[in-house]
Design a protein around this motif. Structure first.
Motif, PDB file in Angstrom:
ATOM      1  N   ASN A  97       0.825  -1.211   0.000  1.00  0.00           N
ATOM      2  CA  ASN A  97       0.000   0.000   0.000  1.00  0.00           C
ATOM      3  C   ASN A  97       0.861   1.264   0.000  1.00  0.00           C
ATOM      4  OD1 ASN A  97      -2.568  -1.196  -0.082  1.00  0.00           O
ATOM      5  ND2 ASN A  97      -2.552  -1.576   2.115  1.00  0.00           N
ATOM      6  N   ARG A 101       1.188   4.108  -3.159  1.00  0.00           N
ATOM      7  CA  ARG A 101       0.973   5.540  -2.922  1.00  0.00           C
ATOM      8  C   ARG A 101       2.252   6.353  -3.164  1.00  0.00           C
ATOM      9  NH1 ARG A 101      -2.625   2.781  -0.058  1.00  0.00           N
ATOM     10  NH2 ARG A 101      -4.654   3.710   0.457  1.00  0.00           N
ATOM     11  N   TYR A 103       4.962   6.296  -1.513  1.00  0.00           N
ATOM     12  CA  TYR A 103       5.635   6.730  -0.292  1.00  0.00           C
ATOM     13  C   TYR A 103       7.034   6.123  -0.200  1.00  0.00           C
ATOM     14  CZ  TYR A 103       0.978   8.072   1.487  1.00  0.00           C
ATOM     15  OH  TYR A 103      -0.261   8.630   1.658  1.00  0.00           O
TER      16      TYR A 103
END
Length: 418
Positions: A97, A101, A103
């Motif tokens: 996840n 995104r 990150y």
């Protein structure tokens, strides 16, 4: 999924992981073959690839529960802190996840030891395996090897991780026994030897059989805590030299001890290790790895600690004035590397440029040389500051003052170690 609970775990276990600094990704080159991620692409923890590009890593512990009671560790079993543990699936989901995104570009995963070494290591391996095989994740993965884990688990870890590491923790066996009597250096060194041998075997097999899988392609690293015990810098860099030479260590990391607990065997809770000491150890490390210096040249019995005012190369030059000045236009590469303020990249530029013209101080400035240091140790046909100052008793103060002078460009020096 209970998102509030996951968030709480993440806050606890990411904070606990901050004390481990050995999360560099240099050397990773896993290719993307149609899946997600890429271990050498330019980018929650920042790290750097071998060529200097910055990437982001999710840096967490699997758990901060631990069966050991190491005095220097915030996760020691007797410490009254909030505990948490991720499941295998939670770490995999977080990694995917966060990657989607944008990150992170990889995972740095360590853990406290619950139950035993194999029980913990098996879960670390399962996480890496799930990411690679079920989610086709090609990003960088750095796994901490758990001391005492079986060779088979370590071997399997190396097939899924880009880098493996195991922390030596305290530089000497006597220091480790004082602060962590349940541990021994032998338990840490044994898997280092296994990884070294496995790296050699897999590399040789790949020369014969193209489809042999890669084993920890970014190698192995370790970390030492500095200042929790009374080892000198001389002892620390000799320990680092030993592991570079005998275990093909990719990197040795130095972590200044952060006082978090009160104990009679620990430094005072108010005695913070100077950040500059940690920085000087890294500079000395680079001198050994890239500049041809031996540990005994950097420090000796008369100088067991690194100078906090000047970098190790300049300190060496000040102790060895008889080796200077060096002629920038004629000296071989190994001597050019000894000049304070001259880095590896600059040396290569000098060697190339001097084929076409005689070099002067202005040329060196344009090449990125820190001339506020270098000018005192180099010789030109028409310029020789060194010979005028070599007998000056305050030679060191002259150089240090020159380094701090107003005409110096602070930005060019800010990132320059040498």
């Amino acid at each position: 999924m209970n998102f509030d609970r996951i968030k709480e775990k993440l806050e606890i276990l990411a904070d606990a992981a901050k004390y481990d600094v050995s999360c560099s990704s240099s050397g990773g080159n896993r290719k993307n073959k149609g899946g997600l991620g890429n271990s050498h692409t330019a980018g929650i923890c920042h790290s750097f690839t071998e060529d200097g590009r910055c990437i982001s890593l999710l840096k967490i512990l699997l758990t901060n529960h631990c069966i050991y009671d190491c005095l220097y560790c915030v996760s020691r079993k007797s410490n009254d802190i909030k505990r948490a543990a991720f499941t295998v699936e939670e770490v995999v989901d977080l990694t995917m996840n966060f990657y989607r995104r944008n990150y992170i570009e990889g995972l740095f995963l360590s853990s406290g030891i619950f139950k035993n070494a194999d029980f913990t290591m098996e879960r670390l391996v399962r996480i890496a395996k799930k990411l690679r095989e079920e989610h086709n994740f090609n990003g960088y993965i750095h796994l901490k090897t758990i001391p005492g884990a079986s060779d088979e688990l370590i071997r399997e870890a190396g097939l899924y991780a880009d880098r493996l590491s195991i922390n030596l923790e305290i530089p000497t066996e006597s220091g480790l026994k004082l602060l962590a009597p349940e541990k021994s250096h032998q338990d840490m060194i044994k898997p280092m030897g296994f990884i070294k041998n496995a790296l050699t075997v897999y590399q040789e097999e790949r020369k014969i059989f193209r489809k042999v899988p890669k084993f920890a392609p970014a190698g192995q690293s370790t970390q030492m805590i500095v200042g929790a015990t009374n080892e000198t810098d001389l002892k620390i860099i000799h320990v680092a030299k030993h592991f570079y030479q005998n275990y093909n260590m990719k990197r040795v990391y130095y972590s200044g001890y952060v006082p978090v607990l009160e104990d009679k065997n620990l430094p005072s809770i108010h005695a913070q290790v100077p950040m500059q000491r940690e920085n000087r150890l890294y500079q000395a490390d680079w001198l050994m790895r890239f500049y041809g210096f031996d540990a005994n040249e950097i420090l000796d019995k008369n100088h067991p600690f690194l100078d906090l005012e000047v970098d190790p190369k300049l300190a060496w030059a000040l102790r060895n004035r008889e080796k200077f000045p060096i002629n920038i236009n004629t000296a071989p590469k190994e001597l050019l590397l000894r000049i304070p303020g001259v880095g590896v990249t600059s040396v290569n530029k000098i060697l190339m440029a001097r084929k076409f013209q005689k070099l002067n101080l202005e040329h060196l400035k344009k090449m990125g040389v820190a001339t506020n240091r270098a000018k005192y140790f180099i010789e030109f046909e028409s310029q020789n500051i060194f010979n005028r100052l070599i007998d000056e008793q305050n030679f060191r103060q002259i150089i240090v003052k020159g380094m701090k002078s107003k005409w110096q460009n602070p930005f060019s020096e800010q990132l320059s170690l040498f």
